[in-house]
Design an enzyme around this catalytic site. Structure first.
Site, PDB file in Angstrom:
ATOM      1  N   ALA A  63       0.861  -1.177   0.000  1.00  0.00           N
ATOM      2  CA  ALA A  63       0.000   0.000   0.000  1.00  0.00           C
ATOM      3  C   ALA A  63       0.901   1.231   0.000  1.00  0.00           C
ATOM      4  CB  ALA A  63      -0.867  -0.013   1.254  1.00  0.00           C
ATOM      5  N   GLY A 102       0.382  -5.101   0.654  1.00  0.00           N
ATOM      6  CA  GLY A 102      -0.737  -5.025  -0.273  1.00  0.00           C
ATOM      7  C   GLY A 102      -0.375  -5.632  -1.624  1.00  0.00           C
ATOM      8  N   GLU A 105      -0.943  -9.127  -1.373  1.00  0.00           N
ATOM      9  CA  GLU A 105      -2.392  -9.349  -1.299  1.00  0.00           C
ATOM     10  C   GLU A 105      -3.020  -9.280  -2.697  1.00  0.00           C
ATOM     11  OE1 GLU A 105      -2.730  -6.442   2.030  1.00  0.00           O
ATOM     12  OE2 GLU A 105      -3.933  -8.022   2.940  1.00  0.00           O
ATOM     13  N   GLU A 125       3.833  -5.739   6.969  1.00  0.00           N
ATOM     14  CA  GLU A 125       2.964  -4.803   7.688  1.00  0.00           C
ATOM     15  C   GLU A 125       3.274  -4.751   9.175  1.00  0.00           C
ATOM     16  OE1 GLU A 125       1.986  -6.823   5.338  1.00  0.00           O
ATOM     17  OE2 GLU A 125       0.391  -5.957   4.118  1.00  0.00           O
TER      18      GLU A 125
HETATM   19  N1  3HC Z   1       4.632   3.464   0.159  1.00  0.00           N
HETATM   20  C1  3HC Z   1       5.139   4.675  -0.136  1.00  0.00           C
HETATM   21  N2  3HC Z   1       6.459   4.886  -0.393  1.00  0.00           N
HETATM   22  C2  3HC Z   1       7.271   3.819  -0.344  1.00  0.00           C
HETATM   23  C3  3HC Z   1       6.808   2.529  -0.037  1.00  0.00           C
HETATM   24  C4  3HC Z   1       5.417   2.361   0.218  1.00  0.00           C
HETATM   25  N3  3HC Z   1       4.878   1.175   0.492  1.00  0.00           N
HETATM   26  N4  3HC Z   1       7.864   1.675  -0.056  1.00  0.00           N
HETATM   27  C5  3HC Z   1       8.935   2.401  -0.379  1.00  0.00           C
HETATM   28  N5  3HC Z   1       8.590   3.697  -0.554  1.00  0.00           N
HETATM   29  C6  3HC Z   1       9.477   4.816  -0.939  1.00  0.00           C
HETATM   30  C7  3HC Z   1      10.537   5.081   0.102  1.00  0.00           C
HETATM   31  O1  3HC Z   1      10.072   5.954   1.099  1.00  0.00           O
HETATM   32  C8  3HC Z   1      11.644   5.685  -0.733  1.00  0.00           C
HETATM   33  O2  3HC Z   1      11.306   7.026  -0.964  1.00  0.00           O
HETATM   34  P1  3HC Z   1      12.452   8.158  -1.082  1.00  0.00           P
HETATM   35  O3  3HC Z   1      13.312   7.733  -2.236  1.00  0.00           O
HETATM   36  O4  3HC Z   1      11.682   9.409  -1.293  1.00  0.00           O
HETATM   37  O5  3HC Z   1      13.183   8.101   0.243  1.00  0.00           O
HETATM   38  C9  3HC Z   1      11.527   4.950  -2.064  1.00  0.00           C
HETATM   39  O6  3HC Z   1      10.202   4.399  -2.092  1.00  0.00           O
HETATM   40  C10 3HC Z   1      12.519   3.831  -2.249  1.00  0.00           C
HETATM   41  O7  3HC Z   1      12.473   2.990  -1.113  1.00  0.00           O
HETATM   42  P2  3HC Z   1      13.792   2.358  -0.466  1.00  0.00           P
HETATM   43  O8  3HC Z   1      14.823   3.408  -0.288  1.00  0.00           O
HETATM   44  O9  3HC Z   1      13.341   1.595   0.716  1.00  0.00           O
HETATM   45  O10 3HC Z   1      14.262   1.381  -1.658  1.00  0.00           O
HETATM   46  P3  3HC Z   1      14.911  -0.057  -1.587  1.00  0.00           P
HETATM   47  O11 3HC Z   1      15.125  -0.420  -2.986  1.00  0.00           O
HETATM   48  O12 3HC Z   1      16.023  -0.083  -0.615  1.00  0.00           O
HETATM   49  O13 3HC Z   1      13.765  -1.011  -0.961  1.00  0.00           O
HETATM   50  C11 3HC Z   1      11.564  -1.945  -0.725  1.00  0.00           C
HETATM   51  C12 3HC Z   1      12.586  -1.263  -1.674  1.00  0.00           C
HETATM   52  C13 3HC Z   1      12.070  -3.335  -0.315  1.00  0.00           C
HETATM   53  C14 3HC Z   1      10.290  -2.087  -1.491  1.00  0.00           C
HETATM   54  C15 3HC Z   1      11.380  -1.079   0.558  1.00  0.00           C
HETATM   55  O14 3HC Z   1      11.113   0.243   0.154  1.00  0.00           O
HETATM   56  C16 3HC Z   1      10.245  -1.513   1.456  1.00  0.00           C
HETATM   57  O15 3HC Z   1      10.414  -2.416   2.242  1.00  0.00           O
HETATM   58  N6  3HC Z   1       9.086  -0.834   1.359  1.00  0.00           N
HETATM   59  C17 3HC Z   1       7.985  -1.011   2.269  1.00  0.00           C
HETATM   60  C18 3HC Z   1       7.217  -2.253   2.005  1.00  0.00           C
HETATM   61  C19 3HC Z   1       6.052  -2.348   2.930  1.00  0.00           C
HETATM   62  O16 3HC Z   1       6.145  -2.164   4.122  1.00  0.00           O
HETATM   63  N7  3HC Z   1       4.869  -2.681   2.353  1.00  0.00           N
HETATM   64  C20 3HC Z   1       3.689  -2.843   3.129  1.00  0.00           C
HETATM   65  C21 3HC Z   1       2.938  -1.563   3.169  1.00  0.00           C
HETATM   66  S1  3HC Z   1       1.538  -1.629   4.246  1.00  0.00           S
HETATM   67  C22 3HC Z   1       0.340  -2.419   3.381  1.00  0.00           C
HETATM   68  O17 3HC Z   1       0.579  -2.864   2.303  1.00  0.00           O
HETATM   69  C23 3HC Z   1      -0.997  -2.488   4.063  1.00  0.00           C
HETATM   70  C24 3HC Z   1      -1.947  -3.454   3.395  1.00  0.00           C
HETATM   71  O18 3HC Z   1      -1.842  -4.722   3.947  1.00  0.00           O
HETATM   72  C25 3HC Z   1      -3.361  -3.014   3.566  1.00  0.00           C
END
Ligand code: 3HC
Length: 685
Positions: A63, A102, A105, A125
């Protein structure tokens, strides 16, 4: 706004492709585009199957976290996933990079999943204080099995595509070009009916023994201590084994909303962005280019030098490690090998990876061998004269443009730099012990450190999988500087009537992995000791004089049994009382609140001074240092976030004022803290 979702036909397969850099987060526009694309595919008689794929570095990584806390924009994710699953034509997810949260999902909503072998699939998450809230906790166990789902949801750690394939989460591994193979797969399954819908599967969630959940909780009790989200994830997965899907998602939603509105999720989401912000250097020219680091030199093969070397070896960067004597060199190299082999036994490395890493290590007694290194890190004895001597010598050996780094944890990097003719190439790289494990790297920017040197240090830090944070030159930089007032007050509290275990308990209950005295025992009570057993000026000197040097001696502030369990020590208690008497300190009952006010509040005050002096770029960097360097509980965001959102600045100021007299002369107020409290401002957002 351009639509991030595009569609194109290949034969009778509709390819639905997302292009939402950098990580294809499932923003409102992506969600909307996906629903439209599914409807388009369904309406088109020429389409027999659909493939959902992503351009760029990754499949949907989750998400869009930036949307959290804002008014929801429809369609929301659960609806999108349901819409995909309800499609009357087969939908195939083509996964590369990371299918996270997400994103996974969405993949679970698809009828089939194919992935390249390098792909990772996960539900992180829990690390944001949440659970997979778009049906993930109910679909994942139905597809991958309860144990795998439990592991993935409650720890947040992703699994590789191969493991996902073996668990049934991925239907086929694709070698070669992903999208064409996914299209071929879609053609293969285009006539299969009924469609395999994840939510309709029951075989893997039936007859599951409830002890699975209790055992899992027990096995991970320590790891999950203090956190709300892991337990909610476990409960949600358990529901999948107890109730039909329709009821399960309602429970999942309830748990999700509870978590989302709680303080822990907010703190953990704040921290997600804090960590990423820490990588950014505020004031260097945009066109700054990093230097090339092909070979690293490490001076000193002790615990630190060995651990530092391992980081580079594991990242495939050759290391020349230098020592003064053959014995020390052999011992150091042996420790590196042993550490690798221990990791291999735990499955973290294969035997061939260990040999590969060891093959990149060049141990030598010849200082001149550092001449071809692009980055040289000094990890010798913590003494200014010794460090200056080493840097003076390095100056004559290192090639032009080589970066000269010191692993000092307290000393003045500018003074160290002044012993060279190239202070612009000098930087501090403060690793935390054990250096091969701890994620934090303080990158200390000297007055003359060149922008490209700083940038290179930050980049190389990331490459070796650390979390680098920029710090300015001051005693103890960010982390250790904040530790000092805590230690000073904790020791005074001992004299005034508290016991080591009472103080440590407050810190452990707060969520720290250990308290100040447990930490002293682990690190070594004798660190920095003057080594004269007849010179006893404080409690520490008294302990050192009788060889109570901490865990390594089986005794320090605590007595340790064979299992290294700490027990209160009557000897220590006598020493404390004796000192109190000698110094005329009146002993009294010390409350938990006073311990918090005198050992945690002063850390916030010191953090504020660090900001006021420009020694940290931003308040969130201070938080990153404390979470990654000292195990501050991430569900409290970090000391500065906690001060803002957990405790409140005015309460902290009031508490400090209450104790000000007792904390003098070491304590003085940060003007920034007082100002912010008065104006009702915050350090963090
Ligand atoms: N939403 C918004 N921005 C995000 C994001 C997300 N889910 N994931 C990454 N970004 C952004 C980062 O803030 C960063 O922004 P910046 O360049 O402005 O600082 C940019 O994307 C690049 O991210 P990273 O520096 O972390 O890049 P990497 O290549 O090192 O890692 C990744 C990539 C493994 C995808 C890592 O970013 C990550 O783990 N992201 C989060 C994943 C996550 O937690 N997903 C679950 C979200 S909650 C959800 O899905 C709820 C649902 O169940 C309802």
């Amino acid at each position: 706004m351009t639509n991030p979702i595009s569609t194109r036909k290949h034969g009778d397969v509709l390819i639905v492709e997302s292009n939402n850099p950098p990580v294809n987060a499932l923003s409102a526009a992506v969600r909307q585009g996906l629903v439209e694309a599914i409807e388009q595919g369904e309406a088109d008689d020429g389409v027999k199957a659909l493939v959902i794929a992503c351009e760029g570095q990754t499949f949907f990584a989750g998400a869009d976290i930036t949307e959290f806390g804002k008014p929801p924009v429809m369609p929301w994710l659960p609806e999108v996933v349901d819409r995909i699953e309800a499609c009357s034509k087969p939908v195939v997810a083509a996964i590369h990079g990371t299918a996270l949260g997400g994103g996974l999902e969405v993949a679970l909503g698809c009828h089939y999943r194919v992935a390249v072998p390098s792909a990772k699939l996960g539900t992180p998450e829990v690390k944001l204080g949440l659970l997979p809230g778009a049906g993930g906790t109910q679909r994942l166990p139905r597809v991958a099995g309860v144990e795998k789902a439990l592991q993935m949801c409650a720890t947040g750690n992703p699994i590789g595509a191969k493991e996902a394939y073996e668990s049934g989460l991925v239907d086929r591994l694709i070698e070669g070009d992903l999208v064409p193979h996914a299209v071929a797969y879609a053609e293969e399954v285009s006539d299969v009916r009924p469609l395999p819908r994840s939510s309709e599967r029951q075989d893997r969630v039936e007859n599951v023994d409830a002890s699975v959940f209790d055992d899992f909780r027990k096995a991970n009790g320590r790891k999950f201590r203090g956190f709300d989200a892991p337990d909610a994830n476990i409960r949600a997965v358990k529901v999948a084994t107890e109730k039909p899907y329709g009821e399960g998602v309602i429970e999942e939603r309830k748990l999700f909303m509870e978590l989302m509105s709680g303080g822990q999720a907010k703190a953990q989401q704040y921290f997600f962005f804090a960590e990423r912000k820490a990588a950014k250097i505020d004031d260097i020219p945009e066109d700054t280019k990093p230097r090339d680091i092909k070979r690293v030199g490490v001076i000193g093969a002790g615990t630190m030098g060995g651990g530092i070397s391992m980081n580079f070896l594991s990242a495939g960067i050759p290391v020349t490690i230098v020592e003064m004597g053959q014995d020390a060199l052999d011992r150091g190299t042996g420790v590196v090998r042993n550490n690798y082999e221990a990791s291999a036994t735990k499955g973290r490395f294969t035997a061939s990876q260990v040999e590969q890493a060891m093959g990149l290590l060049n141990p030598t007694l010849d200082f001149d061998a550092l001449a071809d290194c692009d980055l040289i890190i000094e990890a010798v004895y913590e003494n200014m004269d010794v460090k200056k001597e080493v840097f003076g010598r390095l100056d004559t050996i290192a090639k032009p443009g080589a970066i000269l780094a010191s692993n000092t944890s307290y000393l003045n990097v500018d003074e160290i730099a002044s012993s060279t003719s190239r202070p612009q190439d000098v930087v501090g790289l403060h690793f935390f012990s054990p250096a091969n494990i701890m994620k934090l790297l303080e990158v200390v920017r000297g007055a003359k450190t060149a922008p490209d040197v700083l940038l290179t240090a930050m980049r190389i830090g990331k490459k070796i999988r650390k979390v680098p944070v920029v710090a300015g030159v001051c005693h103890g930089f960010i982390g250790n500087r904040m530790l000092m007032p805590r230690q000073v007050e904790a020791t005074k509290l001992l004299l005034e009537g508290a016991s080591p275990e009472q103080i440590d308990k407050v810190h452990v209950e707060f969520g720290m992995p250990m308290g100040p005295f447990q930490m002293a025992d682990l690190a070594g009570v004798d660190i920095g000791w003057h080594r004269d057993p007849n010179r006893i000026e404080n409690i520490r000197d008294a302990l050192c004089a009788i060889e109570r040097w901490g865990q390594k001696k089986g005794a320090g502030f605590y007595d340790y049994d064979e299992a290294r369990r700490p027990n209160p020590s009557p000897v220590v208690q006598d020493i404390i009382e004796d000192f109190a008497k000698k110094q005329g300190v009146e002993r009294r009952e010390i409350s938990t609140q006073e311990i918090v006010e005198r050992t945690i509040y002063p850390m916030v005050n010191e953090g504020a001074k660090i900001l006021e002096e420009g020694m940290a770029q931003r308040a969130s960097d201070v938080d990153v240092v404390w979470v990654y360097g000292y195990g501050w509980p991430v569900y409290r965001g970090g000391p500065m976030y906690w001060a803002d959102h957990g405790e409140g600045l005015q309460k902290i100021v009031d508490g400090l004022k209450r104790n000000e007299e007792r904390m003098k002369p070491e304590f003085s107020f940060s003007k920034l803290l007082l100002d912010k409290a008065e104006k009702g401002e915050r350090f963090t957002r």
